[in-house]
Structures are given as C-alpha cells and as structure tokens.
Design a protein around this motif. Structure first.
Motif, short mmCIF file in Angstrom:
data_model
loop_
_atom_site.label_atom_id
_atom_site.label_comp_id
_atom_site.label_asym_id
_atom_site.label_seq_id
_atom_site.Cartn_x
_atom_site.Cartn_y
_atom_site.Cartn_z
N CYS A 1 0.40 -0.99 -0.05
CA CYS A 1 0.12 0.32 0.45
C CYS A 1 0.67 1.22 -0.27
CB CYS A 1 -0.97 0.21 1.18
SG CYS A 1 -2.17 2.02 1.38
N CYS B 1 -6.82 4.66 -3.27
CA CYS B 1 -6.46 4.54 -4.61
C CYS B 1 -6.53 2.95 -5.29
CB CYS B 1 -4.14 4.91 -4.47
SG CYS B 1 -3.90 2.63 -4.27
N CYS C 1 -5.21 -1.97 -3.96
CA CYS C 1 -5.26 -3.65 -3.22
C CYS C 1 -6.86 -4.29 -3.29
CB CYS C 1 -5.37 -2.98 -0.84
SG CYS C 1 -6.81 -1.57 -1.01
S1 SF4 Z 1 -6.57 1.67 -1.70
FE1 SF4 Z 1 -5.72 0.47 -0.76
S2 SF4 Z 1 -3.55 -0.04 -1.37
FE2 SF4 Z 1 -4.50 1.88 -1.48
S3 SF4 Z 1 -4.33 3.31 0.34
FE3 SF4 Z 1 -5.63 2.31 0.98
S4 SF4 Z 1 -5.79 0.83 1.40
FE4 SF4 Z 1 -3.86 1.84 0.70
#
Ligand code: SF4
Ligand code: SF4
Length: 360
Positions: free
Chosen positions: A292, A337, A340
């Motif tokens: 992440c 984003c 993940c």
């Molecule tokens: S969406 Fe997932 S990878 Fe992106 S900042 Fe949040 S936890 Fe981290």
C-alpha cells in the motif's frame, strides 16, 4: 492414502497434497534440513503432490522444496507457478523455478492467479504467458499446463470451455462451498484435474476451533480433519493442498487421506444452515494486497475484520491493539487508490472495511 486421477493426465495424485507456503522460520531464517524432514515425512506417509511458488515464504519456498526433494526416495510430482503476463518474463520465471527446484521439468506449471476475464485475455494474448508456457511444454520443460484462479463460477466455466488447460487450482472450503460450487463442477465436467487451496480458510478454522466445532462429524478428531475430509470427499476434487509447517501437522493432515468419507446430506445441510454469505468474504491472509502506498498493513486489518464477521468486533480490536500494536487510526490513512482491491484474491471491499475499522 487415497489416490485420484488428476483429470485426463494419467497421473494418480494423493488426495492430500503438500502446500509449500507454510514453512516456518527457526529464528530469523529457514532451517532447510528441518523443512526437508517435514517434506520427506509427508512423502513417506503417501503425499505425492508438492505445491510451491515464487514469493511463498519470503521467496524461499522453491529452494526449500528443491533441497527437500533431492534424492527423495518416494514418487512425487511438483507444481509451481508464474503470474507474469509477458512471455519472456514467464520464461525467465520458469527457468529460475527449474534451477531452484533442481528439476529438468515441472510436472504441473500454473498460469498463476487469474483474477478476471480481462486478466485471462491478457495471459492468452499473442506473445503472452500462455503461448510461451505452451512452447516450453513442447520443449519438455513443462509436463502439464494448468491454471489457478480467483474468478467466479461463470468465469471459470468460460475459461475451461476453451479447453486450453489440463487442470485448475482454486480456493474452496467448508465455509464457502455453497458460493463456490459452480466453478468446481464446470472444471470437473470438462475433465480437468482439480487442486483446492485454502481448505482451512487461511488458518481461521483451527484458530477458531471452538466456533467452528459444528463442522465436525462424529469420527473427526478435530475441525482440521473435518475441513480436509470435506474437500477430499468431493468427487470433483483431486487433491486438497494443506500447508504443513511441522511434523505434527503432516501427521494430522495425512491421516485424513486414509479415511476419506463423504459428509451425509443431513450434516451438509446442518453446516449450510450455520453459514452465511459473509463467510465467503473472509480474508484468507494471503497478502497479495500488500504494498500500500500509505504503508497500511492491509492483511492485518482484514484479519481483524474477520473477527467482526464472526460476530466479535471487540476481538478484532484486540487483535489490532494487542497482537499487532496498532491503532484504528492507521486505517484512516487510506487514500482510496484502489491498488489493494485490484489485487485481492477474495475480491473484498477493503477500503470500505478500513473506513469501518477507523471508526471502531
Ligand atoms: S486503497 Fe488500498 S492500497 Fe490504496 S491507499 Fe487505501 S489501503 Fe492503501
Ligand atoms: S485482503 Fe484479500 S488479498 Fe489481502 S490478505 Fe486478505 S484475502 Fe488476501
């Protein structure tokens, strides 16, 4: 040990397979001799399918396996994987795996972790992973070309209908079976060998043995035995991949392979009544989602969230606080984003769960 036909390959495979993702470190490194004793004990007790991959156990599983299999007296077959889309990268992975494993050929080589139909198409594109693997098969470096996937049942059906693979590895267990049967049946009906991963739901079944005691039949000594027996007794499933990190686990797991008995209809419906759709949405702890950009340790948060799904939010909080010394504030650092979620093998709504955790 019960042996089953792996699809149409002519191979007879032990119903309990060795999952090479659970070797344990002695101190800060892996003791190869100790790991080799575990692998060889499994082989001595009848296991002939050994599954490994790059990345497992800090990227050392293939080397441990290679060390363990050298001059192993019993018959064995090796499975490994590549997730590369690009043909030349897959070729490099394959050559590295052969070297690490000390083998001339890989018996079951996986196009690894197909996440969606879009992903599948990329693997099958000209000059891509599949074409390169097929060429390596013609050269004798691969014996059987198979795939592993986290696609849904309809997607699996579409893939197997195209007839490009001899086998499949997929996640299936006693907690998610009502939601995962379609893909399994489609693979079997198209003559593929089927290996199932994650039979203990990422270790959750033994961790919450009291909670899951309802899965045990009268002859099962433990919930682990019940869960492995459940998968192994399906006619559609050739082998059940169980991660084994100790001699005790080898003995417990292989014992099941000698007394596979189907679950009665009554027991199955009793179990089904105790399950809910949310159990199909448990995090397995596979860690494919990590890296992440905000440095959130996602799998730990999702494992804590598992406790909420099982009805105990306080325990989830305890895991975060006392087990991992984290606060719920870390979860609020997510910037949405999407990285993940695109990697999650269970297709979990990670960002939404993080939001929830941040308000615990
Ligand atoms: S969406 Fe997932 S990878 Fe992106 S900042 Fe949040 S936890 Fe981290
Ligand atoms: S959130 Fe998804 S990818 Fe991450 S550990 Fe859990 S199941 Fe695996």
């Amino acid at each position: 040990m019960l042996y089953k036909d792996y699809g149409k390959t002519g191979k007879k495979i032990s119903v309990i397979g060795f999952g090479g993702m659970r070797f344990e470190k002695s101190g800060d490194k892996y003791d190869f001799d100790k790991c080799a004793q575990i692998v060889r004990k499994a082989n001595e007790l009848g296991v002939n399918y050994f599954d490994t991959a790059p990345f497992y156990c800090d990227d050392q599983s293939e080397e441990i396996m290679g060390y363990s299999l050298k001059d192993m007296p019993g018959e064995f077959y090796v499975s490994t994987k590549s997730s590369e889309l690009d043909g030349s990268k897959l070729r490099a992975n394959l050559e590295r795996s052969l070297k690490r494993l000390g083998l001339q050929k890989i018996n079951f080589f996986h196009i690894w972790c197909i996440m969606s139909m879009d992903d599948y198409k990329k693997r099958m594109s000209k000059g891509g992973a599949y074409e390169t693997a097929l060429r390596a098969k013609e050269e004798g470096l691969i014996e059987h070309l198979v795939f592993s996937t986290h696609c849904n049942g309809d997607e699996i059906e579409q893939i197997v209908q195209e007839g490009c693979f001899e086998g499949i590895t997929l996640g299936y267990n006693i907690l998610n079976f009502p939601y995962r049967q379609k893909g399994l049946k489609a693979a079997y009906e198209h003559g593929l060998g089927v290996a199932t991963m994650n039979p203990l739901s990422g270790g959750l079944i033994p961790q919450k043995a009291d909670y899951f005691d309802f899965i045990r039949g009268t002859d099962d000594q433990s919930v682990v035995e019940a869960a492995l027996r459940f998968n192994g007794s399906h006619k559609e499933i050739t082998t059940v991949l169980a991660g084994m990190g100790s001699i005790e686990q080898v003995i417990e797991n292989t014992r099941v392979g000698y007394k596979i008995k189907e679950f009665s209809e009554e027991k199955l419906s009793e179990i089904e009544n105790r399950l809910s759709a949310s159990m199909d949405a448990l995090c397995t702890g596979c860690r494919y989602c990590e890296k992440c950009p905000q440095e959130i340790e996602i799998s730990k948060h999702m494992i804590a969230y598992n406790q909420k799904i099982l009805g105990d939010v306080h325990k989830g909080l305890d895991w975060l606080k006392w087990h991992w010394e984290m606060t719920t504030e870390t979860a609020s650092k997510c910037i949405d984003c999407g990285y993940c979620e695109s990697k999650c093998t269970q297709h979990l709504p990670i960002t939404q769960r993080l939001k929830e955790i941040s308000s615990w």
